[in-house]
Design a protein around this motif. Sequence first.
Motif, PDB file in Angstrom:
ATOM      1  N   ARG A 289       0.832  -1.209   0.000  1.00 16.12           N
ATOM      2  CA  ARG A 289       0.000   0.000   0.000  1.00 16.12           C
ATOM      3  C   ARG A 289       0.866   1.258   0.000  1.00 16.12           C
ATOM      4  N   ARG A 290       1.949   1.245   0.760  1.00 14.02           N
ATOM      5  CA  ARG A 290       2.861   2.390   0.726  1.00 14.02           C
ATOM      6  C   ARG A 290       3.497   2.522  -0.657  1.00 14.02           C
ATOM      7  N   GLY A 291       3.803   1.379  -1.262  1.00  9.64           N
ATOM      8  CA  GLY A 291       4.320   1.410  -2.615  1.00  9.64           C
ATOM      9  C   GLY A 291       3.327   2.041  -3.575  1.00  9.64           C
ATOM     10  N   GLY A 292       2.034   1.759  -3.361  1.00  8.24           N
ATOM     11  CA  GLY A 292       0.995   2.382  -4.171  1.00  8.24           C
ATOM     12  C   GLY A 292       0.959   3.892  -3.982  1.00  8.24           C
ATOM     13  N   LEU A 293       1.145   4.333  -2.738  1.00  7.82           N
ATOM     14  CA  LEU A 293       1.174   5.775  -2.471  1.00  7.82           C
ATOM     15  C   LEU A 293       2.402   6.423  -3.110  1.00  7.82           C
ATOM     16  N   TYR A 294       3.556   5.749  -3.007  1.00  5.96           N
ATOM     17  CA  TYR A 294       4.751   6.260  -3.675  1.00  5.96           C
ATOM     18  C   TYR A 294       4.527   6.350  -5.179  1.00  5.96           C
ATOM     19  N   SER A 295       3.864   5.337  -5.734  1.00  7.61           N
ATOM     20  CA  SER A 295       3.589   5.329  -7.164  1.00  7.61           C
ATOM     21  C   SER A 295       2.729   6.524  -7.560  1.00  7.61           C
ATOM     22  N   ILE A 296       1.710   6.818  -6.760  1.00 15.20           N
ATOM     23  CA  ILE A 296       0.855   7.978  -7.031  1.00 15.20           C
ATOM     24  C   ILE A 296       1.690   9.254  -7.028  1.00 15.20           C
ATOM     25  N   ALA A 297       2.532   9.393  -5.997  1.00 14.33           N
ATOM     26  CA  ALA A 297       3.362  10.595  -5.878  1.00 14.33           C
ATOM     27  C   ALA A 297       4.353  10.698  -7.036  1.00 14.33           C
ATOM     28  N   PHE A 298       5.047   9.600  -7.323  1.00 17.35           N
ATOM     29  CA  PHE A 298       6.047   9.618  -8.398  1.00 17.35           C
ATOM     30  C   PHE A 298       5.387   9.895  -9.746  1.00 17.35           C
ATOM     31  N   ASN A 299       4.285   9.209 -10.013  1.00 13.31           N
ATOM     32  CA  ASN A 299       3.595   9.386 -11.289  1.00 13.31           C
ATOM     33  C   ASN A 299       3.108  10.823 -11.456  1.00 13.31           C
ATOM     34  N   THR A 300       2.544  11.370 -10.383  1.00 13.30           N
ATOM     35  CA  THR A 300       1.976  12.714 -10.465  1.00 13.30           C
ATOM     36  C   THR A 300       3.047  13.782 -10.624  1.00 13.30           C
ATOM     37  N   VAL A 301       4.055  13.737  -9.751  1.00 12.15           N
ATOM     38  CA  VAL A 301       5.055  14.799  -9.697  1.00 12.15           C
ATOM     39  C   VAL A 301       6.107  14.670 -10.795  1.00 12.15           C
ATOM     40  N   ILE A 302       6.451  13.439 -11.154  1.00 11.56           N
ATOM     41  CA  ILE A 302       7.567  13.243 -12.076  1.00 11.56           C
ATOM     42  C   ILE A 302       7.112  12.937 -13.500  1.00 11.56           C
ATOM     43  N   ILE A 303       5.888  12.424 -13.676  1.00 12.94           N
ATOM     44  CA  ILE A 303       5.439  12.067 -15.022  1.00 12.94           C
ATOM     45  C   ILE A 303       4.276  12.936 -15.490  1.00 12.94           C
ATOM     46  N   VAL A 304       3.149  12.863 -14.792  1.00 13.42           N
ATOM     47  CA  VAL A 304       1.922  13.498 -15.261  1.00 13.42           C
ATOM     48  C   VAL A 304       2.068  15.013 -15.377  1.00 13.42           C
ATOM     49  N   LEU A 305       2.456  15.680 -14.285  1.00 14.72           N
ATOM     50  CA  LEU A 305       2.550  17.135 -14.318  1.00 14.72           C
ATOM     51  C   LEU A 305       3.632  17.634 -15.285  1.00 14.72           C
ATOM     52  N   PRO A 306       4.853  17.091 -15.239  1.00 16.23           N
ATOM     53  CA  PRO A 306       5.861  17.581 -16.202  1.00 16.23           C
ATOM     54  C   PRO A 306       5.440  17.387 -17.656  1.00 16.23           C
TER      55      PRO A 306
END
Length: 558
Positions: A289-306
């Motif tokens: 579950r923490r990995g899922g939260l990290y995935s959300i953060a990484f995807n959002t900040v490093i992939i989706v927004l940029p």
Amino acid sequence: MGNADVSPLWYWLVFIAYIAFLIAVGLNAYKKQKSSASAEEEHNDYWITGRSQPAYMVGMSVASGWMLIGMITWMTWATYDLGLSGLWVVAIPWFLSNIWQFLMARPLRRIKAISQCQMLEKRFGLPARILSAPINIFSYTIWSAAELYAASLIMAPALGISIESMIVIYAIPIAIYMWMGGFRSVINANVVQFFMGAIILIVTTVAIFFTANGIATAQGTTIMGMLHAQPIVNSLAYPVDSTKNSASFFAYVSLSFPLIVMLGLVPGWASAEDFWLKAQAARSTSEARRGGLYSIAFNTVIIVLPAAIIGILGLIVFPPETTDGVVSAAAVLGDKGAYNIISTYINSYMPPMLKGLLIFLLSAHTMSTVANYSNISAMNLSYDVFQPLIYKKRNWSDEKIVRWSRLVTVFMIGVNILVALLYNSPVVGATLNDAYFLSSGLLTAGISVMLYVLWWKRATLLGVMLGGLFGTLGTFIFFILEYKVWKSVYNTPIWDWVFGPGAMANSYLGYCVVGLVCGIAGVIIGTYASPPPSKELLAAISDQPIDNNEEFFAGMHS
């Protein structure tokens, strides 16, 4: 790509060094697996690393696997053509699918199974496993081959070789390190590839912001001021209000398109086996579950927004052009339009050595996606088809099963090479969009409709079989009709009556929705046309997640 100012020798040197690194990763995984106490443990490590992954590895690996060149360029195209409202095309559904995946981490760990196909067998029976495996294999093979081809398009000119040669050269090191370590090689390499992708996107985002800000300042305005004055390109349908500008978050003439995206793409992306396998590979449910939260953060900040920001700022750096009253992408972007923003910007604005580094990182990082999805395809073929139908029936030893598992992995890389070469063939006529769109639709209609009823106690084997068949056939048939026959000009009963003529056709995703409806209909018809499942089948779903590995692997092999 125009890399004359960067010597091909530089690319060859760093590329060979990177290959050496990947082989070292594979060798390390191979040694670890060979030190296992038994061949069965080696086999478990090859496909799921013995359920030993910490949260940060899960999150980084998932994010790395999702840093697809095709998806990132799709996102930049969407916000360039549609401004802020383009976020509804990829960025928002992608973000929602990440949240959905996080929510699935706990339920999926209640099943003693590695793959999604094996989960279906545990709950419904072997036929469900055998049916779902080919759908997954097809979806992930055409997707990973598309990424292999896309990376070769970028790197071949840099190395001064043909695209066909680049495809093979790319695939060989992937085959070697995956043969050595399987899933462990993939997840270990993902960490380095994650940082590669992060560097590309963050550096490009920061650089294009300063470029856009400089342009705006020179014109005596601001970035937002320029966006408010910028028309929407809208080179495809997605009907928009002609009075809206690129700063409009919702410029569509109706709710039709966002709703279709939510129905057609989010369920499939959320059911991507890449995340399910990595969540199951975590050493505990809390880590998953923490990995899922990290995935959300990484995807959002490093992939989706940029990626979205790069597309929006591209409107300023590469302003759209109006010809005969028609607004289109800047000519400098080429025939692919905004899909080329990242590569065109790097090529046009970066100093030679930085450009060389970013182009290398962009192409080398793609190995992450190719390896992730090739691993899934190989697992579905070897573990979900050959193991129950051949390995076990012939009483093969665990040692022989491991050897064949490694061979099947190499075989699937070979299949990827052949499919990638087909993308480069003018005779076939398939495009990268065909691969991404069709595979996304199949994941929604052919796979997710089967998976999400795992926890529905009334669901039956006949229900999931009909759901998978109806969903897959509906997607394939309507995809061909929509893209190859009707050319996205048709009317849909009910939907068009509510949202207006052509509302479904203008989305270019009608096949996803039709396939989903067919799949759901198949599940419901099959479920209520057959008796309820037995208590033995229902017992396959435990009341609580299984974190005890001895209990998990014992139940998995039972």
